[in-house]
Write a protein that holds these residues in place. Structure first.
Motif, PDB file in Angstrom:
ATOM      1  N   ILE A   1       4.123  -6.374  -9.653  1.00  0.00           N
ATOM      2  CA  ILE A   1       2.690  -6.599  -9.871  1.00  0.00           C
ATOM      3  C   ILE A   1       1.908  -5.331  -9.524  1.00  0.00           C
ATOM      4  N   ALA A   2       2.269  -4.669  -8.416  1.00  0.00           N
ATOM      5  CA  ALA A   2       1.585  -3.433  -8.015  1.00  0.00           C
ATOM      6  C   ALA A   2       1.757  -2.343  -9.066  1.00  0.00           C
ATOM      7  N   ARG A   3       2.972  -2.217  -9.593  1.00  0.00           N
ATOM      8  CA  ARG A   3       3.239  -1.192 -10.615  1.00  0.00           C
ATOM      9  C   ARG A   3       2.364  -1.432 -11.851  1.00  0.00           C
ATOM     10  N   TYR A   4       2.284  -2.685 -12.311  1.00  0.00           N
ATOM     11  CA  TYR A   4       1.452  -2.990 -13.473  1.00  0.00           C
ATOM     12  C   TYR A   4      -0.030  -2.760 -13.171  1.00  0.00           C
ATOM     13  N   THR A   5      -0.438  -3.022 -11.947  1.00  0.00           N
ATOM     14  CA  THR A   5      -1.830  -2.788 -11.556  1.00  0.00           C
ATOM     15  C   THR A   5      -2.159  -1.304 -11.659  1.00  0.00           C
ATOM     16  N   VAL A   6      -1.264  -0.451 -11.157  1.00  0.00           N
ATOM     17  CA  VAL A   6      -1.470   1.001 -11.219  1.00  0.00           C
ATOM     18  C   VAL A   6      -1.485   1.475 -12.669  1.00  0.00           C
ATOM     19  N   VAL A   7      -0.518   1.039 -13.465  1.00  0.00           N
ATOM     20  CA  VAL A   7      -0.444   1.463 -14.864  1.00  0.00           C
ATOM     21  C   VAL A   7      -1.700   1.019 -15.615  1.00  0.00           C
ATOM     22  N   ASP A   8      -2.144  -0.206 -15.382  1.00  0.00           N
ATOM     23  CA  ASP A   8      -3.359  -0.688 -16.048  1.00  0.00           C
ATOM     24  C   ASP A   8      -4.578   0.148 -15.656  1.00  0.00           C
ATOM     25  N   ARG A   9      -4.640   0.582 -14.392  1.00  0.00           N
ATOM     26  CA  ARG A   9      -5.756   1.423 -13.955  1.00  0.00           C
ATOM     27  C   ARG A   9      -5.751   2.748 -14.716  1.00  0.00           C
ATOM     28  N   TYR A  10      -4.561   3.359 -14.860  1.00  0.00           N
ATOM     29  CA  TYR A  10      -4.491   4.635 -15.582  1.00  0.00           C
ATOM     30  C   TYR A  10      -4.822   4.464 -17.059  1.00  0.00           C
TER      31      TYR A  10
ATOM     32  N   ALA B   1      -5.280   3.644  -2.977  1.00  0.00           N
ATOM     33  CA  ALA B   1      -4.255   2.673  -2.580  1.00  0.00           C
ATOM     34  C   ALA B   1      -4.846   1.359  -2.080  1.00  0.00           C
ATOM     35  N   GLU B   2      -5.877   1.429  -1.255  1.00  0.00           N
ATOM     36  CA  GLU B   2      -6.443   0.196  -0.702  1.00  0.00           C
ATOM     37  C   GLU B   2      -7.064  -0.666  -1.804  1.00  0.00           C
ATOM     38  N   GLU B   3      -7.829  -0.027  -2.679  1.00  0.00           N
ATOM     39  CA  GLU B   3      -8.463  -0.761  -3.779  1.00  0.00           C
ATOM     40  C   GLU B   3      -7.413  -1.351  -4.727  1.00  0.00           C
TER      41      GLU B   3
ATOM     42  N   GLU C   1       0.825  -1.211   0.000  1.00  0.00           N
ATOM     43  CA  GLU C   1       0.000   0.000   0.000  1.00  0.00           C
ATOM     44  C   GLU C   1       0.857   1.258   0.000  1.00  0.00           C
ATOM     45  N   ARG C   2       1.948   1.279   0.769  1.00  0.00           N
ATOM     46  CA  ARG C   2       2.849   2.448   0.761  1.00  0.00           C
ATOM     47  C   ARG C   2       3.443   2.660  -0.628  1.00  0.00           C
ATOM     48  N   TYR C   3       3.849   1.574  -1.266  1.00  0.00           N
ATOM     49  CA  TYR C   3       4.424   1.657  -2.614  1.00  0.00           C
ATOM     50  C   TYR C   3       3.390   2.210  -3.593  1.00  0.00           C
ATOM     51  N   ILE C   4       2.172   1.727  -3.515  1.00  0.00           N
ATOM     52  CA  ILE C   4       1.111   2.185  -4.411  1.00  0.00           C
ATOM     53  C   ILE C   4       0.800   3.658  -4.168  1.00  0.00           C
ATOM     54  N   ARG C   5       0.805   4.109  -2.903  1.00  0.00           N
ATOM     55  CA  ARG C   5       0.546   5.521  -2.600  1.00  0.00           C
ATOM     56  C   ARG C   5       1.566   6.437  -3.262  1.00  0.00           C
ATOM     57  N   ARG C   6       2.788   5.956  -3.442  1.00  0.00           N
ATOM     58  CA  ARG C   6       3.805   6.768  -4.124  1.00  0.00           C
ATOM     59  C   ARG C   6       3.532   6.861  -5.620  1.00  0.00           C
ATOM     60  N   LEU C   7       2.816   5.881  -6.173  1.00  0.00           N
ATOM     61  CA  LEU C   7       2.568   5.842  -7.610  1.00  0.00           C
ATOM     62  C   LEU C   7       1.216   6.429  -8.009  1.00  0.00           C
ATOM     63  N   ALA C   8       0.243   6.304  -7.127  1.00  0.00           N
ATOM     64  CA  ALA C   8      -1.134   6.660  -7.484  1.00  0.00           C
ATOM     65  C   ALA C   8      -1.709   7.577  -6.419  1.00  0.00           C
TER      66      ALA C   8
ATOM     67  N   GLN D   1      -5.808  -4.365  -3.193  1.00  0.00           N
ATOM     68  CA  GLN D   1      -6.659  -5.552  -3.327  1.00  0.00           C
ATOM     69  C   GLN D   1      -6.516  -6.156  -4.717  1.00  0.00           C
ATOM     70  N   GLU D   2      -6.533  -5.297  -5.733  1.00  0.00           N
ATOM     71  CA  GLU D   2      -6.360  -5.777  -7.106  1.00  0.00           C
ATOM     72  C   GLU D   2      -4.988  -6.424  -7.283  1.00  0.00           C
ATOM     73  N   THR D   3      -3.974  -5.838  -6.642  1.00  0.00           N
ATOM     74  CA  THR D   3      -2.623  -6.405  -6.710  1.00  0.00           C
ATOM     75  C   THR D   3      -2.616  -7.815  -6.143  1.00  0.00           C
ATOM     76  N   TYR D   4      -3.247  -8.012  -4.994  1.00  0.00           N
ATOM     77  CA  TYR D   4      -3.244  -9.343  -4.378  1.00  0.00           C
ATOM     78  C   TYR D   4      -4.098 -10.348  -5.151  1.00  0.00           C
ATOM     79  N   ILE D   5      -5.109  -9.880  -5.847  1.00  0.00           N
ATOM     80  CA  ILE D   5      -5.849 -10.793  -6.730  1.00  0.00           C
ATOM     81  C   ILE D   5      -4.907 -11.290  -7.821  1.00  0.00           C
ATOM     82  N   ARG D   6      -4.108 -10.371  -8.367  1.00  0.00           N
ATOM     83  CA  ARG D   6      -3.136 -10.760  -9.395  1.00  0.00           C
ATOM     84  C   ARG D   6      -2.041 -11.654  -8.805  1.00  0.00           C
TER      85      ARG D   6
END
Length: 195
Positions: A85-94, A54-56, A42-49, A59-64
């Motif tokens: 995996i988290a980075r790709y999840t964020v990029v896919d969301r954008y 971050a929480e949502e 979640e901390r890593y995702i907060r830096r990217l998005a 969750q998507e990251t852990y599904i992947r």
């Protein structure tokens, strides 16, 4: 190269062991892995998005992660694997957000008569923009959307896409050139032929 005992920190070895145990179906290993890594993810995702997502996104990251566990072989640390995996999840969301037209609520009293066609329809503009963006190479589209449509700095876009800042700048510049060329071509195609 598979992680060997004695390489990395004790915590990295413990997390790798949990991931391998979860991959092999050991009861409770997946839950323990998620509990041990969720805060970092979640901390890593907060830096990217944006932090509200971050929480949502976690969750998507852990599904992947669950889908990818059967292929996890321990060649990299679990933290590196999760961040990837988290980075790709964020990029896919954008990317998904960029592909969807933005809508805004119609105000009750917006000055337009009820039933009158909208002046200079924003929907047409969004459709045209989506078509133009769809014509860009994926890397250029992602860099352009992150920096020009979502307002991220080049440094933030570089972190999100895991490329150097100079590469983001180059991709945005090339995307602008491609878009300008596409607009000129569309303008030429829309002009009536001289008689």
């Amino acid at each position: 190269m598979i992680a060997q005992p004695g390489t990395g920190s004790d915590e990295d070895r413990r997390l790798t062991g949990l991931a391998l145990a979860a991959r092999d179906g050991e009861s409770g290993a997946l839950a323990e892995l998620i509990a041990a890594t969720r805060g970092d993810v979640e901390r890593y995702i907060r830096r990217l998005a944006d932090p509200q997502s971050a929480e949502e996104l976690a969750q998507e990251t852990y599904i992947r992660v669950m889908r990818g566990l059967p292929r996890f072989a321990g060649r990299s640390s679990v933290r590196t694997w999760l961040r990837s995996i988290a980075r790709y999840t964020v990029v896919d969301r954008y990317r998904a957000q960029a592909a969807r037209p933005r809508t805004r609520p119609v105000e009750e009293d917006d000055g337009a008569e009820r039933g009158a066609p909208p002046q200079g329809s924003r929907i047409d503009e969004h459709v045209a923009l989506d078509d133009l963006l769809a014509g860009l190479a994926e890397e250029r589209r992602t860099a352009f959307v992150l920096t020009r449509l979502h307002g991220y700095s080049y440094a933030e876009a570089a972190r999100i896409t895991a490329v150097p800042v100079g590469t983001v700048r180059s991709r945005v510049a090339r995307a602008r050139e491609d878009l300008a060329r596409a607009l000129r071509a569309a303008d030429r195609a829309g002009r009536p032929e001289p008689r």
